[in-house]
Scaffold this motif. Structure first.
Motif, PDB file in Angstrom:
ATOM      1  N   MET A  12       1.014  -1.304  -0.007  1.00 11.26           N
ATOM      2  CA  MET A  12       0.009   0.054   0.058  1.00 11.26           C
ATOM      3  C   MET A  12       0.978   1.073  -0.080  1.00 11.26           C
ATOM      4  SD  MET A  12      -2.916  -1.478  -0.046  1.00 11.26           S
ATOM      5  CE  MET A  12      -3.922  -0.368   0.243  1.00 11.26           C
ATOM      6  N   PRO A  13       1.067   1.794  -1.169  1.00  8.17           N
ATOM      7  CA  PRO A  13       2.106   2.829  -1.346  1.00  8.17           C
ATOM      8  C   PRO A  13       1.728   4.164  -0.640  1.00  8.17           C
ATOM      9  CG  PRO A  13       1.539   2.171  -3.335  1.00  8.17           C
ATOM     10  CD  PRO A  13       0.502   1.556  -2.408  1.00  8.17           C
ATOM     11  N   VAL A  14       0.422   4.520  -0.483  1.00 12.37           N
ATOM     12  CA  VAL A  14       0.073   5.902   0.278  1.00 12.37           C
ATOM     13  C   VAL A  14      -1.305   5.603   1.243  1.00 12.37           C
ATOM     14  CG1 VAL A  14      -0.502   8.202   0.051  1.00 12.37           C
ATOM     15  CG2 VAL A  14       1.264   7.324  -1.430  1.00 12.37           C
ATOM     16  N   VAL A  15      -1.100   5.596   2.425  1.00 19.17           N
ATOM     17  CA  VAL A  15      -2.566   5.474   3.183  1.00 19.17           C
ATOM     18  C   VAL A  15      -2.450   7.031   3.426  1.00 19.17           C
ATOM     19  CG1 VAL A  15      -3.832   4.629   4.922  1.00 19.17           C
ATOM     20  CG2 VAL A  15      -2.525   3.080   3.612  1.00 19.17           C
ATOM     21  N   THR A  16      -3.481   7.817   3.269  1.00 21.77           N
ATOM     22  CA  THR A  16      -3.826   8.897   3.813  1.00 21.77           C
ATOM     23  C   THR A  16      -4.904   8.947   5.169  1.00 21.77           C
ATOM     24  OG1 THR A  16      -3.522   9.917   2.044  1.00 21.77           O
ATOM     25  CG2 THR A  16      -4.723  11.338   3.347  1.00 21.77           C
ATOM     26  N   GLN A  17      -4.512   9.494   6.257  1.00 22.44           N
ATOM     27  CA  GLN A  17      -5.374   9.280   7.409  1.00 22.44           C
ATOM     28  C   GLN A  17      -5.676  10.542   8.063  1.00 22.44           C
ATOM     29  OE1 GLN A  17      -3.661   6.545  10.043  1.00 22.44           O
ATOM     30  NE2 GLN A  17      -4.775   7.185  11.889  1.00 22.44           N
ATOM     31  N   GLY A  18      -6.669  11.106   8.651  1.00 24.09           N
ATOM     32  CA  GLY A  18      -7.019  12.440   9.310  1.00 24.09           C
ATOM     33  C   GLY A  18      -7.923  11.855  10.146  1.00 24.09           C
ATOM     34  N   GLY A  19      -8.018  12.704  11.183  1.00 25.56           N
ATOM     35  CA  GLY A  19      -8.908  12.699  12.316  1.00 25.56           C
ATOM     36  C   GLY A  19      -9.087  13.781  13.067  1.00 25.56           C
ATOM     37  N   GLY A  66      -5.309  15.730  13.447  1.00 23.30           N
ATOM     38  CA  GLY A  66      -4.450  15.939  12.515  1.00 23.30           C
ATOM     39  C   GLY A  66      -4.461  14.978  11.419  1.00 23.30           C
ATOM     40  N   ALA A  67      -3.428  14.891  10.526  1.00 25.90           N
ATOM     41  CA  ALA A  67      -3.523  14.286   9.447  1.00 25.90           C
ATOM     42  C   ALA A  67      -2.094  13.493   9.070  1.00 25.90           C
ATOM     43  CB  ALA A  67      -4.113  14.813   8.160  1.00 25.90           C
ATOM     44  N   GLN A  68      -2.027  12.474   8.360  1.00 25.84           N
ATOM     45  CA  GLN A  68      -0.688  11.926   8.041  1.00 25.84           C
ATOM     46  C   GLN A  68      -0.759  10.894   6.731  1.00 25.84           C
ATOM     47  OE1 GLN A  68       0.998   9.235  11.005  1.00 25.84           O
ATOM     48  NE2 GLN A  68      -0.695   8.099  11.199  1.00 25.84           N
ATOM     49  N   GLN A  69       0.380  10.617   6.285  1.00 26.43           N
ATOM     50  CA  GLN A  69       0.332   9.607   5.103  1.00 26.43           C
ATOM     51  C   GLN A  69       1.579   8.774   5.384  1.00 26.43           C
ATOM     52  OE1 GLN A  69       0.880  12.248   1.393  1.00 26.43           O
ATOM     53  NE2 GLN A  69      -1.447  11.736   1.071  1.00 26.43           N
ATOM     54  N   TYR A  70       1.387   7.566   5.070  1.00 23.48           N
ATOM     55  CA  TYR A  70       2.289   6.666   5.294  1.00 23.48           C
ATOM     56  C   TYR A  70       2.149   5.305   4.180  1.00 23.48           C
ATOM     57  CZ  TYR A  70      -1.317   4.085   7.820  1.00 23.48           C
ATOM     58  OH  TYR A  70      -2.593   3.416   7.835  1.00 23.48           O
ATOM     59  N   ALA A  71       3.273   4.823   4.096  1.00 19.60           N
ATOM     60  CA  ALA A  71       3.114   3.322   3.284  1.00 19.60           C
ATOM     61  C   ALA A  71       3.249   2.143   4.095  1.00 19.60           C
ATOM     62  CB  ALA A  71       4.394   3.281   2.281  1.00 19.60           C
ATOM     63  N   THR A  89       7.958 -15.597  12.807  1.00 18.07           N
ATOM     64  CA  THR A  89       7.083 -16.677  12.897  1.00 18.07           C
ATOM     65  C   THR A  89       5.423 -16.474  12.637  1.00 18.07           C
ATOM     66  OG1 THR A  89       6.846 -17.178  15.325  1.00 18.07           O
ATOM     67  CG2 THR A  89       8.589 -18.107  14.122  1.00 18.07           C
ATOM     68  N   ALA A  90       5.040 -15.194  12.724  1.00 22.97           N
ATOM     69  CA  ALA A  90       3.816 -14.773  12.283  1.00 22.97           C
ATOM     70  C   ALA A  90       3.330 -15.017  11.262  1.00 22.97           C
ATOM     71  CB  ALA A  90       3.586 -13.225  12.844  1.00 22.97           C
ATOM     72  N   PRO A  91       1.938 -15.261  10.857  1.00 25.07           N
ATOM     73  CA  PRO A  91       1.544 -15.636   9.589  1.00 25.07           C
ATOM     74  C   PRO A  91       1.251 -14.398   8.647  1.00 25.07           C
ATOM     75  CG  PRO A  91      -0.268 -16.089  11.308  1.00 25.07           C
ATOM     76  CD  PRO A  91       0.885 -15.693  12.049  1.00 25.07           C
ATOM     77  N   VAL A  92       1.218 -13.125   9.327  1.00 27.92           N
ATOM     78  CA  VAL A  92       1.098 -11.864   8.423  1.00 27.92           C
ATOM     79  C   VAL A  92       2.275 -10.940   9.538  1.00 27.92           C
ATOM     80  CG1 VAL A  92      -0.293 -10.196   7.515  1.00 27.92           C
ATOM     81  CG2 VAL A  92      -1.043 -12.346   7.849  1.00 27.92           C
ATOM     82  N   ILE A  93       3.345 -10.187   8.644  1.00 21.63           N
ATOM     83  CA  ILE A  93       3.784  -9.471   9.009  1.00 21.63           C
ATOM     84  C   ILE A  93       3.671  -7.834   8.434  1.00 21.63           C
ATOM     85  CG2 ILE A  93       6.396  -8.435   9.682  1.00 21.63           C
ATOM     86  CD1 ILE A  93       7.063 -11.575   9.709  1.00 21.63           C
ATOM     87  N   ALA A  94       3.122  -6.791   9.177  1.00 23.34           N
ATOM     88  CA  ALA A  94       3.100  -5.512   8.668  1.00 23.34           C
ATOM     89  C   ALA A  94       4.437  -4.699   8.784  1.00 23.34           C
ATOM     90  CB  ALA A  94       1.945  -4.916   9.257  1.00 23.34           C
ATOM     91  N   VAL A  95       4.877  -4.067   7.887  1.00 22.28           N
ATOM     92  CA  VAL A  95       5.832  -2.907   7.814  1.00 22.28           C
ATOM     93  C   VAL A  95       5.325  -1.635   7.473  1.00 22.28           C
ATOM     94  CG1 VAL A  95       8.087  -2.482   7.052  1.00 22.28           C
ATOM     95  CG2 VAL A  95       7.463  -4.765   7.497  1.00 22.28           C
ATOM     96  N   ILE A  96       5.357  -0.646   8.311  1.00 22.29           N
ATOM     97  CA  ILE A  96       5.110   0.458   8.167  1.00 22.29           C
ATOM     98  C   ILE A  96       6.138   1.639   8.068  1.00 22.29           C
ATOM     99  CG2 ILE A  96       3.763   2.568   9.124  1.00 22.29           C
ATOM    100  CD1 ILE A  96       1.998   0.282  10.747  1.00 22.29           C
ATOM    101  N   PHE A  97       6.098   2.412   7.107  1.00 21.57           N
ATOM    102  CA  PHE A  97       7.283   3.553   6.756  1.00 21.57           C
ATOM    103  C   PHE A  97       6.909   4.561   6.118  1.00 21.57           C
ATOM    104  CE2 PHE A  97       7.190   0.181   3.557  1.00 21.57           C
ATOM    105  CZ  PHE A  97       7.482   0.931   2.352  1.00 21.57           C
ATOM    106  N   GLY A  98       7.765   5.736   6.038  1.00 18.85           N
ATOM    107  CA  GLY A  98       7.511   6.625   5.257  1.00 18.85           C
ATOM    108  C   GLY A  98       6.402   7.448   5.568  1.00 18.85           C
ATOM    109  N   GLN A  99       6.259   7.892   6.982  1.00 19.77           N
ATOM    110  CA  GLN A  99       5.232   8.593   7.565  1.00 19.77           C
ATOM    111  C   GLN A  99       5.573   9.987   7.325  1.00 19.77           C
ATOM    112  OE1 GLN A  99       6.980   6.126   9.274  1.00 19.77           O
ATOM    113  NE2 GLN A  99       5.654   5.012  10.662  1.00 19.77           N
ATOM    114  N   ALA A 100       4.443  10.867   6.946  1.00 19.90           N
ATOM    115  CA  ALA A 100       4.658  12.152   6.999  1.00 19.90           C
ATOM    116  C   ALA A 100       3.439  12.805   7.507  1.00 19.90           C
ATOM    117  CB  ALA A 100       4.709  12.679   5.583  1.00 19.90           C
ATOM    118  N   GLY A 101       3.527  13.788   8.249  1.00 21.33           N
ATOM    119  CA  GLY A 101       2.427  14.545   9.064  1.00 21.33           C
ATOM    120  C   GLY A 101       2.486  14.327  10.460  1.00 21.33           C
ATOM    121  N   LEU A 102       1.356  14.761  10.922  1.00 25.27           N
ATOM    122  CA  LEU A 102       1.356  14.409  12.233  1.00 25.27           C
ATOM    123  C   LEU A 102      -0.116  14.016  12.918  1.00 25.27           C
ATOM    124  CD1 LEU A 102       2.552  14.529  15.272  1.00 25.27           C
ATOM    125  CD2 LEU A 102       2.081  16.803  15.478  1.00 25.27           C
TER     126      LEU A 102
END
Length: 186
Positions: A66-73, A107-112, A157-170
């Motif tokens: 997921m290249p860009v997830v935009t989140q705000g709240g 705030g709002a942020q974007q991340y991959a 050893t987990a079935p699914v591993i998530a890596v989050i990076f490239g955070q921008a915003g706050l």
């Protein structure tokens, strides 16, 4: 002059969250080609900046990128992104990620982020579902202080591993949130 109630304010935020979340994503663009270009650039960036992810990718049965997830709240939040599922480096499906949250946040942020499916069962459960919600079978790999990726024996050893990076915003605060993935046709 109208009186704005707490309920009206909250409903207005909920109604506007998807519009905010769709900013700077592949929504309304030239579809698959644009998503593919973003996915490939994100994968290359991840491999270059977090070399440990290459080992995860080699061991994984598939990767959802997921290249860009935009989140705000503002108390109530939302987020949205589009990406692709790759198996052996080839795109096999496209997905959207929709996120909702409630709590003290502003705030709002974007991340991959990238999900590594480490077992055939986890990958098949993801692909067969009409909508997959990130749950208890997901582990997160975090950046350590040296900027490298830390994945310990519990994580690998987990079935699914998530890596989050490239955070921008706050986006500050504490919230309860969930992410749902759905197959799309771009």
């Amino acid at each position: 002059m109208s009186n704005l109630t707490r309920r009206g304010f909250t409903l207005g935020l909920v109604a506007s969250a998807p519009a905010l979340a769709a900013c700077s994503n592949a929504v309304g663009t030239d579809g698959a080609a644009r998503i593919d270009a973003r996915v490939n650039a994100t994968r290359n960036f991840m491999f270059q900046n977090y070399p440990g992810t290459r080992d995860l990718a080699d061991k994984a049965n598939g990767m959802l990128i997921m290249p860009v997830v935009t989140q705000g709240g503002f108390f109530v939040g939302g987020g949205y992104g589009q990406g692709a599922l790759q198996i052996d480096g080839i795109t096999v499906d496209y997905y959207s990620a929709t996120k909702g949250s409630v709590g003290i946040q502003f705030g709002a942020q974007q991340y991959a982020h990238v999900l590594f499916f480490m077992t055939d069962e986890a990958l098949e459960r993801f692909r067969r579902g009409s909508g997959w919600v990130a749950g208890a079978d997901i582990q997160y790999a975090f950046n350590d202080e040296g900027g490298g990726l830390r994945a310990d024996t519990t994580t690998t050893t987990a079935p699914v591993i998530a890596v989050i990076f490239g955070q921008a915003g706050l986006l500050v605060g504490a919230s309860i949130e969930g992410m749902k993935y759905n197959r799309i046709i771009p």
